[in-house]
Each structure stands twice: as C-alpha cells, then as structure tokens.
Design an enzyme around this catalytic site. Structure first.
Site, mmCIF file in Angstrom:
data_model
loop_
_atom_site.group_PDB
_atom_site.id
_atom_site.type_symbol
_atom_site.label_atom_id
_atom_site.label_comp_id
_atom_site.label_asym_id
_atom_site.label_seq_id
_atom_site.Cartn_x
_atom_site.Cartn_y
_atom_site.Cartn_z
ATOM 1 N N HIS A 47 0.974 -1.329 -0.044
ATOM 2 C CA HIS A 47 -0.418 -0.177 0.080
ATOM 3 C C HIS A 47 0.776 1.182 0.177
ATOM 4 O O HIS A 47 0.735 2.337 -0.606
ATOM 5 C CB HIS A 47 -0.709 0.027 1.297
ATOM 6 N N GLU A 50 1.901 1.547 -3.225
ATOM 7 C CA GLU A 50 0.963 2.375 -4.374
ATOM 8 C C GLU A 50 1.158 3.970 -3.986
ATOM 9 O O GLU A 50 1.631 4.677 -5.155
ATOM 10 C CB GLU A 50 -0.313 1.788 -4.237
ATOM 11 N N HIS A 51 1.457 3.932 -2.741
ATOM 12 C CA HIS A 51 1.253 5.829 -2.225
ATOM 13 C C HIS A 51 3.168 6.906 -2.846
ATOM 14 O O HIS A 51 2.416 7.736 -3.208
ATOM 15 C CB HIS A 51 1.247 6.116 -1.254
ATOM 16 N N GLU A 127 -4.177 7.977 7.728
ATOM 17 C CA GLU A 127 -5.070 7.110 6.992
ATOM 18 C C GLU A 127 -5.380 5.636 8.193
ATOM 19 O O GLU A 127 -6.453 5.242 8.242
ATOM 20 C CB GLU A 127 -4.948 6.800 5.649
#
Length: 430
Positions: A47, A50-51, A127
């Site tokens: 993840h 991806e960022h 997040e």
C-alpha cells in the site's frame, strides 16, 4: 470485436478492447502482487508503494506527474488489494501515449525519495487513524483477521503504525524488484483504442522490463473462523457474521455470488425484507461474497441499535437456515437478472471493463467472454443453490462486532443455532 491479447518478448501480456461510441481510453498496469505477498516485516508495504508511485521519478517530480496528466484533462491513480496492485489512467484517445509514458516512468524510474517517503508515511498513519475511527471499517478489518487468523490474507492492507514507520527507500525498491516482473503483470486498455498501435507503445515503454519476478507464491489460505468483539460507546453496533466461501476457480463461485444477492443483494432480498422492512431491526443489512485465488468468504453485515441486537441475530440465522431448505425460482431469476445487468452495465464503463479484463487475465490467463459468464449463470438451479446454502452455513462461523455489543449472543450460542448438516436443532428463539 472482443478482447485482443498479445504477449511481448519479455512475457508481458497486453490486452485491449475497443468500445464503440467511447472517445476516451482507460488503461493501466495490473500486478499480481498485493498485501498478501508481503513478508511479516513488510506489512503495509504494498500500500505504501502504491502511494509512493506518484511522488517522483528520475525524470519527473511529483508535481510534474500530476500536472502533465491534468494538462490534458486526464486522471491517474493506483490501488492496492489483497492480491493485486494496479496503476491506471483515463485520458482521451490522443493522449494514450502520454499516459503510458507516465505509467511506465512510475514503474521503472520511481525514486522513493526519503523526504517524500517520510511525508507519505505520515499520511498513511493518518489514514490508519481515520480507519480506526470508522466502526464499519474496523469491523471488516477484524472480520478478515478473525476468519484467516495469523495469515497475510487476513491482515489489514494499510499495515500498522509500527511497520509503516519502519520502511526505508531501499526496502521499497527491493520489494518492487522482487514482486514486479513481466510474468506477473498485464497491461490493459479499453475504449477508443487500436490494439496494434497500443501494443507498439507498450513495447516501447515496457518491452525491456524484467521478465521474471522473484516473488514467492503466498501461503495457501486456511479459513479458521472465530469470534471478535470490541465494545465501544457508540450509537449503533456493526456486526458481521461470515462463513468459508469459494475461490474464483471453483464450481460454486458464481452460485455463491448469486446466493449473496438472493439473501441480501437489494431491497427485494430476503434479509432486507425480513430484517429491515418487516421487523425494523436494523437500518442496514446486506450479504456479500468475496472470492480470492484459493479461498473465499461469505458474510452478512448489519448495523443496528443496541436494543435490537439480541433479536436481530436469530432472525438472520433463521434466514440462512431457510436458504438451505428452499429457494424459489423467481428469486433465482431475479438475482440472475441483477447479476447479468451488473455485468452489462459495468461493461459500458471503460474503466470498469479494463479492470475486469485485467482481473480475468491475472486469474485465468485469458479474458472471459460475456457469453461464457451468462452460460454459467444460466446453468444455476434452485437445487444447486439450496444444496450450497446447507453446506456453506454449516461451516464454522466468523463473528465480529464493534460498538455497544453487550447483548450480542455468545459465540457458542450462535454456533449451536446455525444449521448443521446432521441436525436441525435450534437454540436461539426467533
């Protein structure tokens, strides 16, 4: 014209579908690597990667990546799931070369600058905090963790604050080099696209990408089931009751999808009508079935007030039992029509169609024609669905709840009340 497929010399698969009357193109690179492919000390890395994809390359700054795509009115993004990671864009047909250049730049030249990394780690910590503060997110995180205890498939995609803060630029590069190879990737475009032209463009941009990944096949998933309850001082309770589902490849996958629609796929579904409309025991209830490459999970989610929990759960269980006794032909026809309409409607979106093709290529190695899917749906019968129900809901349940859940029946009571293949005894009164 259908889906056209080519393979480059390095093994990279390229697929396109021309969609009439659409002047844009949805395109992207899908990688058969997600949260499930992480090692124990890499939890959350897929993840974070991806960022970081949009935080600068050797040729472009983060601002240049964003401005170049928006200068032509396009958009670019990425997503991480349990088993895949995708980098995708949508642009007008004339701007496909630019979008493909941006995507290839991200995949081959990302810098993972330490300062940018530190900022993005902070964003992901926010997040994680926001997800923790959202009960209907938390309950599903605990649901998968409980269903697949101590396995990567059950872990939160976001990672933990401790793991996310520990990652370095070097670790991100190493993870990408290990996981990303042409043999684990597919490039797809749907919309106003010409296959041969697109293939040449992909060859120019990614034809030299490494042919093989060094990724290890994830550990075979083992459904465990169990119970998790988190008491919070909230106005409502989030409850999920689940069972072992079916993998994409098995015979009962589509039957499980249709069964979830019959039970809780819309306002005419059994759970919505019985639990919400007739009894008013919750403000939200639905059923779902998630398939993975080697397993699946079937569940029912309900959100209700503290005073209705004790009545709600037995009613849900009763509806699950009824599904194993009888499903009407009209219900099957309605669910089949819903599924068929969903497939057709999603096929009218270039972005949805591109992701469908990519998923099929990664899972099955080929695109699945709409006609083939319709044949599979047409083959379903009420006898097959009732048989599936009786087997599905006799597996060990997974129960997770967040909120004022003190009146939720004990796990053993729920277990005893569920239908058994060898017994129809009930212990929870409806």
């Amino acid at each position: 014209m259908g889906v056209e497929v080519s393979r480059l010399s390095n093994g990279l698969t390229v697929a396109t579908e021309t969609l009439p009357s659409i002047e844009s193109v949805a395109l992207g690179v899908w990688v058969k690597s997600g949260a499930r492919n992480e090692r124990d000390d890499e939890h959350g890395m897929a993840h974070l990667l991806e960022h970081m994809a949009f935080k600068g390359t050797k040729r472009r700054s983060a601002f240049q990546i964003a401005s170049e795509i928006e200068n032509v009115g396009g958009e670019i993004n990425a997503a991480t799931s349990v088993e895949t990671t995708s980098f995708y864009a949508r642009v007008l047909a004339d701007d496909v070369p630019l979008a493909m250049d941006l995507l290839s730049d991200i995949l081959t030249e990302s810098k993972f600058d330490p300062e940018e990394l530190e900022r993005e780690q902070h964003v992901i910590l926010q997040e994680i905090g926001a997800a923790h503060d959202t009960p209907d997110d938390v309950v599903f995180d605990h649901f998968t963790e409980t269903a697949f205890r101590h396995q990567t498939i059950g872990r939160s995609i976001l990672g933990t604050p401790e793991t996310v803060k520990s990652f370095t630029s070097g670790q991100l590069h190493a993870f990408m080099e290990r996981q990303y190879g042409a043999d684990q990737m597919v490039v797809v475009a749907a919309g106003d696209v010409k296959h041969d032209v697109f293939v040449r463009d992909v060859e120019r941009q990614l034809g030299g990408f490494r042919a093989k990944s060094d990724s290890v096949v994830p550990q075979y998933a083992h459904y465990v089931g169990g119970d998790y309850r988190e008491h919070r001082d909230l106005q409502d309770a989030q409850i999920v009751l689940g069972f072992e589902g079916r993998a994409y490849h098995v015979r009962d996958f589509y039957a499980s999808q249709v069964l979830s629609m019959i039970l809780g796929g819309g306002m005419s579904s059994r759970l919505f009508q019985e639990v919400r409309e007739k009894r008013g025991l919750c403000y939200s209830v639905y059923a779902f079935h998630w398939g993975f490459s080697d397993t699946g999970i079937f569940g029912v989610h309900a959100a209700t007030g503290e005073g209705d929990i004790a009545k709600l759960v037995p009613v849900i269980i009763k509806e699950l039992e009824r599904a194993g006794e009888h499903i009407g032909q009209e219900e099957l026809d309605r669910a089949r029509a819903q599924y068929r309409a969903g497939l057709i409607m999603s096929g009218e979106s270039a972005s949805s169609r591109a992701s469908q093709i990519a998923r099929q290529m990664l899972l099955f190695g080929r695109p699945i024609a709409k006609e083939e899917l319709m044949e599979r749906l047409s083959a379903l019968t009420v006898d097959r669905l009732t048989d599936l129900s009786s087997r599905l809901f006799s597996t060990k349940p997974t129960v997770t709840a967040v909120g004022p859940v003190g009146t939720l029946p004990p796990y053993e009571s729920i277990l005893d009340a569920l239908p058994r293949l060898d017994s129809g005894l009930r212990k929870l009164a409806v």
